[in-house]
Design an enzyme around this catalytic site. Sequence first.
Site, PDB file in Angstrom:
ATOM      1  N   SER A 176       1.126  -1.274   0.256  1.00 42.37           N
ATOM      2  CA  SER A 176       0.709   0.001  -0.310  1.00 42.37           C
ATOM      3  C   SER A 176       0.760   1.463   0.177  1.00 42.37           C
ATOM      4  O   SER A 176       1.962   1.458   0.312  1.00 42.37           O
ATOM      5  CB  SER A 176      -1.012   0.212   1.698  1.00 42.37           C
ATOM      6  N   TYR A 226      -2.910   0.114  10.280  1.00 44.91           N
ATOM      7  CA  TYR A 226      -2.763  -1.001   8.991  1.00 44.91           C
ATOM      8  C   TYR A 226      -1.165   0.005   8.202  1.00 44.91           C
ATOM      9  O   TYR A 226      -0.643  -1.467   7.265  1.00 44.91           O
ATOM     10  CB  TYR A 226      -3.727   0.311   7.878  1.00 44.91           C
TER      11      TYR A 226
END
Length: 331
Positions: A226, A239
């Site tokens: 990501s 995250y």
Amino acid sequence: MAKPSSKPQAKPGSAANSAIRQQRRIQRQVAQADKKPTKEKSGAMQAGARRYPEPPFKKQHQPKPGSEAVLDPAPMYDAPYYKGSGKLEGKVAVITGGDSGIGRSVAVLFAREGADVAILHLGEAGDAKVTRQAVEAEGRRCLVIPGDVRDAGFCRKAVAEVIKTFGKLDVLVNNAAFQVHSARFEDLSEEHFDTTLKTNLYGYFHMSRAALAHMSVGGAIVNSGSVTGLMGSEALIDYAMTKGGIHAFTRSLAAHLVPRGIRVNAVAPGPVWTPLNPSDKTAEDVATFGAQTPMKRPAQPEEIAPAYVFLASPHCSSYITGEILPIIGGY
């Protein structure tokens, strides 16, 4: 003490005067150009084969794990202008989180390139059925397995079922993820933190271990990283930490598996229109999702999936391992 010189200062020569005049002429030209109204398009960038949705979107929020079926607008995953050319002919691939979003689009393109596909999902049976039908419409077989990748036993059983059904395993796509924002770090509970780590890191670890027992030379693992793992995220600390860990895991496992002829790479997407984010963000935030990128819109899954084909296919990336491929809509 020396007296100051009484000689007059030397005047610029003709070459210097010419340079000064040139600089001032350029300065006047730029000043005139700055007065002209800009003609650049102010909306979102559209550079694909078809036009993609752009903010503002409908305000919406979903309970976890999220459903693609009720997302508005529906994510674009089928890439109708993408032409397969046998890049994965005869391969067998496992995709975690393959029921929706990026995972669904990857499953469809893998099938279009000639692969049979197994998709793992947590409990989104409706979305998984649509993905299976889309894979079968490409003329390939699709195995659907529900379960939790946090459970090492489930991961082993899932891989065993794939081997029983298809007889082999060539490509693993680790894509399942858990993401929920936390506005204040002090409000990030241990349960929340643990769930994120167990899903995003342990899940990749368990699936890789289970898959590698059956993979051989020419195999490939493609992990979903990501942009948050590259740049951090103030409201997604847990995250982002896991995604940074996935990037490090990718590079480390790649180095470890070079002698075995198995490549490991990662795709690091920016904002993508999938159920992951409407099941995390507030309805107000979803309405402007992706607007902060230079392209001023989120990616659609079909814009990300070709990167997974590229990294999975030995025809495209046989000399690439340990790489992180960012697809983030511009820096």
